[in-house]
Design an enzyme around this catalytic site. Structure first.
Site, PDB file in Angstrom:
ATOM      1  N   TRP A 103     -37.651  21.690  15.119  1.00 36.81           N
ATOM      2  CA  TRP A 103     -36.390  22.411  14.958  1.00 36.81           C
ATOM      3  C   TRP A 103     -35.215  21.684  15.593  1.00 36.81           C
ATOM      4  CZ3 TRP A 103     -35.773  25.251  11.035  1.00 36.81           C
ATOM      5  CH2 TRP A 103     -36.852  25.962  10.509  1.00 36.81           C
ATOM      6  N   ASP A 172     -30.587  26.605  21.068  1.00 33.79           N
ATOM      7  CA  ASP A 172     -31.164  27.371  19.956  1.00 33.79           C
ATOM      8  C   ASP A 172     -32.322  28.177  20.546  1.00 33.79           C
ATOM      9  OD1 ASP A 172     -32.571  28.370  17.843  1.00 33.79           O
ATOM     10  OD2 ASP A 172     -32.977  26.428  16.892  1.00 33.79           O
ATOM     11  N   LYS A 196     -37.601  36.965  15.161  1.00 37.74           N
ATOM     12  CA  LYS A 196     -38.815  36.773  15.962  1.00 37.74           C
ATOM     13  C   LYS A 196     -38.873  37.837  17.062  1.00 37.74           C
ATOM     14  CE  LYS A 196     -37.985  32.124  14.651  1.00 37.74           C
ATOM     15  NZ  LYS A 196     -39.071  31.851  13.717  1.00 37.74           N
TER      16      LYS A 196
HETATM   17  N1  PMP Z   1     -34.667  27.229  15.107  1.00 34.79           N
HETATM   18  C1  PMP Z   1     -35.886  27.639  15.510  1.00 34.79           C
HETATM   19  C2  PMP Z   1     -36.336  27.310  16.891  1.00 34.79           C
HETATM   20  C3  PMP Z   1     -36.709  28.346  14.618  1.00 34.79           C
HETATM   21  O1  PMP Z   1     -37.914  28.739  15.003  1.00 34.79           O
HETATM   22  C4  PMP Z   1     -36.238  28.633  13.317  1.00 34.79           C
HETATM   23  C5  PMP Z   1     -37.061  29.420  12.311  1.00 34.79           C
HETATM   24  N2  PMP Z   1     -38.384  29.398  12.427  1.00 34.79           N
HETATM   25  C6  PMP Z   1     -34.984  28.173  12.945  1.00 34.79           C
HETATM   26  C7  PMP Z   1     -34.218  27.498  13.863  1.00 34.79           C
HETATM   27  C8  PMP Z   1     -34.438  28.448  11.568  1.00 34.79           C
HETATM   28  O2  PMP Z   1     -34.047  29.763  11.575  1.00 34.79           O
HETATM   29  P1  PMP Z   1     -33.397  30.508  10.320  1.00 34.79           P
HETATM   30  O3  PMP Z   1     -34.480  30.709   9.345  1.00 34.79           O
HETATM   31  O4  PMP Z   1     -32.873  31.784  10.945  1.00 34.79           O
HETATM   32  O5  PMP Z   1     -32.296  29.660   9.808  1.00 34.79           O
END
Ligand code: PMP
Length: 360
Positions: A103, A172, A196
């Site tokens: 991520w 994030d 989450k």
């Molecule tokens: N950052 C992290 C740490 C994530 O776990 C996720 C989704 N699993 C995201 C970003 C992407 O999130 P979104 O689907 O809300 O764009």
């Protein structure tokens, strides 16, 4: 009769507290006796405005958010923030990014389209540890330093944060928000998709220090501007009302569970149970360094990978669902977010022991 609920180890959208789902069910047809559901009334109505105000006040209390920080709710998920952070916070067109997993790499790719990105961490393609902060190569005029405190796919979590008194620390927090107490004042900006630990997908939380709000250029499209969003109480347009409502119930639930201290104790306990079960066996394996093993997402593999498909199939039949690891890593992954009860982790461990006894 209640439908059978599985223990849901999904990485997100993820399991929600049973009490919250039951309240949603009860209030679905008529929210607070207004004769319609929350999805069917104006976001400018007294009912919704009260809910929005209360949820912000509750989050401030829960996370102990200092008064010089503002809380925004936006759409576009954490992925949207990968671009909005550089768009809103850049001054010199340059930022430092720690690359600690899938991520953070995505955040880097998005930011690279907009600004100069300095990958400040040493190259680490296995993503099973976090390099020591004194090895990070920070640039002298960075607009901010971006980290991903919990890597949802690789199962790597920060238990300490770099000291960045000179540049704002941006994080994030998607997969670790509200899982334990956090010193918000260490950060300039935090963001998290809700799906989450906070509620359903479709709503994204941003906590931003007031001085950084002023950085948003007036040239930005209004919907992408933190300053504009703040000026309109996150209601520049119709917000995701249902997601916001469920999020407000989840915050209430967290408070009833002893707040972030209560969550932290329970999450530490759940993770310790599962890591001990993995480490005590020669059949299962987790590759992450012990000092940064995530409390939220625990990837593991079978030493003999031939059994993995059977493991997943039989687990699902036992009501232990969504344990398949991400395609980037393979194997299994158990996500133990706030709403996963201790009993769910115990059921998983029991199942793992039984599977090992039969196949090991
Ligand atoms: N950052 C992290 C740490 C994530 O776990 C996720 C989704 N699993 C995201 C970003 C992407 O999130 P979104 O689907 O809300 O764009």
């Amino acid at each position: 009769m209640l439908p059978q609920r599985a223990y849901n180890f999904s990485p997100g959208p993820a399991t929600l507290p049973m009490e919250v789902l039951q309240q949603v069910q009860q209030e679905l047809l008529s929210f607070k006796n207004c004769g319609a559901s929350i999805m069917e009334i104006s976001h400018r109505s007294r009912e919704f405005s009260t809910l929005a105000e209360q949820s912000i006040a509750r989050l401030r209390r829960l996370m102990n958010i200092p008064s010089n920080y503002e809380i925004l709710f936006m759409q576009g998920g954490a992925t949207g923030q990968f671009s909005l952070v550089p768009m809103n916070l850049t001054v010199h067109g340059k930022a430092d990014y720690a690359n600690t997993g899938y991520w953070s790499d995505k955040a880097i790719q998005a930011a690279t389209k907009l600004i100069d990105v300095n990958r400040c961490t040493p190259d680490n393609r296995t993503y099973t540890s976090i390099s020591k902060f004194d090895q990070w190569q920070l640039s002298p005029h960075a607009d901010y330093l971006h980290i991903t405190p919990n890597e949802t796919i690789h199962g790597v979590e920060f238990f300490e944060f770099p000291n960045s008194s000179e540049v704002p620390l941006v994080a994030d927090m998607s997969s670790t928000i509200c899982s334990r107490p956090l010193e918000v004042s260490r950060f300039g900006l935090l963001y998290a998709g809700a799906q989450k630990n906070l509620g359903p997908s479709g709503i994204t939380l941003i906590i931003i220090r007031q001085d950084l709000l002023a950085r948003s250029s007036s040239d930005l499209p209004r919907m992408f501007s933190y300053r504009e969003m703040h000026a309109h109480d996150s209601m520049l347009n119709t917000p995701p009302v249902f997601a916001w409502y469920v999020l407000s119930l989840v915050l209430e639930w967290i408070e009833q569970q002893g707040g972030l201290v209560g969550m932290g104790e329970r999450n530490a306990h759940k993770a310790a149970l599962l890591y001990a079960a993995i480490d005590d066996s020669d059949f299962y394996h987790n590759a992450v360094a012990h000092d940064c093993r995530s409390w939220m997402n625990i990837p593991f593999s079978l030493v003999d990978t031939r059994y993995e498909a059977d493991f997943l199939r039989l687990a699902a039949a036992e009501g232990l669902r969504n344990l398949k690891g991400h395609r980037a890593v393979g194997g299994m992954r158990a996500s133990l977010y706030n709403a996963m009860p201790v009993a769910g982790v115990q059921a998983l461990i029991e199942y793992m022991r039984e599977f090992e006894r039969r196949r090991g």
